[in-house]
Scaffold this active site. Structure first.
Site, PDB file in Angstrom:
ATOM      1  CB  THR A   1      -4.822 -15.567  11.182  1.00  0.00           C
ATOM      2  OG1 THR A   1      -4.136 -14.367  11.542  1.00  0.00           O
ATOM      3  CG2 THR A   1      -6.163 -15.209  10.569  1.00  0.00           C
TER       4      THR A   1
ATOM      5  CG  LEU B   1       2.542  -8.408  13.438  1.00  0.00           C
ATOM      6  CD1 LEU B   1       3.095  -8.687  12.058  1.00  0.00           C
ATOM      7  CD2 LEU B   1       3.468  -8.971  14.499  1.00  0.00           C
TER       8      LEU B   1
ATOM      9  CD  GLU C   1       4.992  -9.592   5.881  1.00  0.00           C
ATOM     10  OE1 GLU C   1       6.046  -9.409   5.235  1.00  0.00           O
ATOM     11  OE2 GLU C   1       4.242 -10.561   5.700  1.00  0.00           O
TER      12      GLU C   1
ATOM     13  CG  LEU D   1     -10.184   4.493   0.488  1.00  0.00           C
ATOM     14  CD1 LEU D   1     -11.024   5.754   0.646  1.00  0.00           C
ATOM     15  CD2 LEU D   1     -10.977   3.416  -0.248  1.00  0.00           C
TER      16      LEU D   1
ATOM     17  CB  ALA E   1      -6.638   2.754  -7.018  1.00  0.00           C
ATOM     18  N   GLY E   2      -4.440   0.441  -7.164  1.00  0.00           N
ATOM     19  CA  GLY E   2      -3.231  -0.045  -7.807  1.00  0.00           C
ATOM     20  C   GLY E   2      -3.313  -1.518  -8.114  1.00  0.00           C
TER      21      GLY E   2
ATOM     22  N   GLY F   1      -1.506  -8.567  -1.617  1.00  0.00           N
ATOM     23  CA  GLY F   1      -0.877  -9.881  -1.706  1.00  0.00           C
ATOM     24  C   GLY F   1      -0.315 -10.239  -0.348  1.00  0.00           C
TER      25      GLY F   1
ATOM     26  CB  CYS G   1      -2.020 -11.627   6.141  1.00  0.00           C
ATOM     27  SG  CYS G   1      -0.729 -11.967   7.342  1.00  0.00           S
TER      28      CYS G   1
ATOM     29  CE  LYS H   1       3.377  -3.567   4.005  1.00  0.00           C
ATOM     30  NZ  LYS H   1       2.596  -3.504   5.249  1.00  0.00           N
TER      31      LYS H   1
END
Length: 438
Positions: free
Chosen positions: A124, A156, A158, A256, A258-259, A263, A266, A328
């Site tokens: 990227t 891709l 993660e 969508l 929420a939280g 992070g 990327c 994540k």
């Protein structure tokens, strides 16, 4: 003749490319300047966790289809197609992307390119990098115009990288000639035969596709988190709101949730680099909205700390169990992790913080060694005045609130990912709060 491929850069993207291309039947040579990393990969030892990747790499290191080296000269002699997969982190002195690894890869590889080949950018990068690479290859490669440049970004995720590579949802081929397109189609023959949509365009547009896609996803996440702020102010439920608008096929329900916000390695750095590049090109106003996208995202972390202080009437001296450290689930990546950021902020405010993550404890401890780390969710929650769920691992969703309630000091939980069933936890005697929910 079957193409032989090299992968320049053996970070997260590069290693995944090596293993998956070997799975597709190619002979692949991974290249990196880090001799220790190359030695480990040559023994099929991964430096990170990604579901399914370790077994794939082990199989093809054993078969001989996946090999590794530190020599760009060896790579040039071996490969018909060279995939540039090096990292482009955010610069320390501002928002721009650091493309020094891209420049080093091209400057190191080009002088050894003595026969026709295709160099394919997959990192990227700021738009305009492909044009620089093409000029540099023309200047330095002994094979001259027989060395072509193309751009084919990777999409891709993660936690799903192997499946995303073997079964992509689309292919973008940024090429300048029919020959380059033919070569890339040959590399992706199996995916194309399976009906994968393909967009053939120029290298500059292909560069933009990746950063535009990531910017849109970041915007969608921050939009629903902005709605969460409004829901908190009005008593509305952001989950029901997301469900309702997500039924509109023009909007869709994905991204969508929420939280705590996004992070990782990327989205945060990509939107910042995109803004910086727009400024360099004199069109900074086109992307000023991304500043608010970034600001909303960062506010979610501060809001979680505020909620913890409200729940505990101040966190000084409180014991707080944090479930989650990776940015994540299905990953051990803690780069710009919202979960770790919140845990560290709480510790700085005087809380005793104990963290558990099924996969990311080691990487987290390397970044924040002053935090305490537990071997289980129950251990992290033991004697806690408050429990925070900050990464939506499935095992956290499946926790029995009655069982966990036996080990805590107070049954109070903050759900930073809207991952838990509020009624189930409240029925078990817990005080339940979440971002954007009553």
């Amino acid at each position: 003749m079957t193409l032989r491929l090299t992968v320049i850069g053996t970070g997260y993207l590069g290693v995944n490319q090596v293993a998956c291309l070997a799975e597709l039947g190619y002979e692949v040579l991974g290249v990196d300047v880090d001799a220790a990393k190359i030695a480990a990969l040559s023994e099929a030892r991964l430096p990170f966790f990604e579901p399914g990747l370790a077994a794939l790499l082990d199989r093809h290191v054993r078969s001989g289809r996946a090999r590794f080296t530190t020599s760009l000269a060896q790579a040039a002699a071996f490969g018909d197609v060279h995939l540039v997969c090096v990292g482009t982190p955010q610069r320390r002195d501002g928002l721009r992307a650091d493309v020094s690894q891209v420049r080093s890869a091209v400057d190191g590889l080009a002088p050894h390119l003595r026969r026709p080949c295709l160099v394919v950018g997959k990192s990227t990068v700021p738009v305009g990098t492909a044009a620089w690479m093409a000029d540099r290859l023309a200047e330095l490669a002994p094979a001259g115009s027989e060395v072509e440049l193309a751009w084919s970004p990777e999409f891709l995720r993660e936690g799903h990288a192997v499946d995303d590579t073997l079964r992509p949802d689309r292919l973008v081929l940024g090429v300048s000639s029919a020959a380059a397109e033919k070569t890339l189609r040959a590399v992706h023959e199996r995916a194309l035969d399976a009906g994968t949509p393909v967009v053939v365009t120029d290298p500059t547009t292909a560069e933009l596709v990746k950063v535009a896609a990531n910017s849109f996803l970041a915007t969608k996440i921050s939009f629903i988190n902005a709605m969460a702020e409004l829901c908190e102010a009005t008593g509305a439920d952001v989950v029901a709101l997301a469900d309702a608008i997500g039924h509109d096929e023009r909007i869709g329900r994905k991204f969508l949730d929420a939280g705590l916000g996004f992070g990782g390695g990327c989205l945060p750095k990509d939107i910042r680099a995109f803004m910086a590049r727009a400024g360099e090109l004199g069109v900074d106003q086109a992307l000023t909205f991304l500043r608010e996208v970034d600001a909303i995202n960062m506010r979610r972390r501060s809001r979680m700390v505020e909620l913890a202080e409200e729940e505990c009437d101040g966190v000084l001296g409180r014991r707080i169990g944090v479930l989650g450290a990776a940015f994540k689930p299905q990953s051990d990546d803690v780069r710009d992790s919202p979960a770790l950021n919140v845990a560290a902020q709480l510790q700085l405010k005087g809380a005793h913080v104990r963290v558990f993550d099924p996969m990311a404890a080691g990487p987290a401890a390397a970044v924040f060694p002053t935090l305490d780390y537990a071997a289980s969710a129950q251990e992290a929650a033991a004697d806690a005045d408050l429990v925070l769920v900050l990464t939506e691992w499935e095992e956290f969703r499946d926790l029995d609130p009655a069982v966990l309630g036996r080990v805590v000091a107070r049954r109070r939980v903050l759900d930073g990912r809207n991952a838990l069933d509020p009624e189930r936890w409240r029925s078990a005697g817990w005080s339940y709060r979440a971002l954007g929910r009553p």
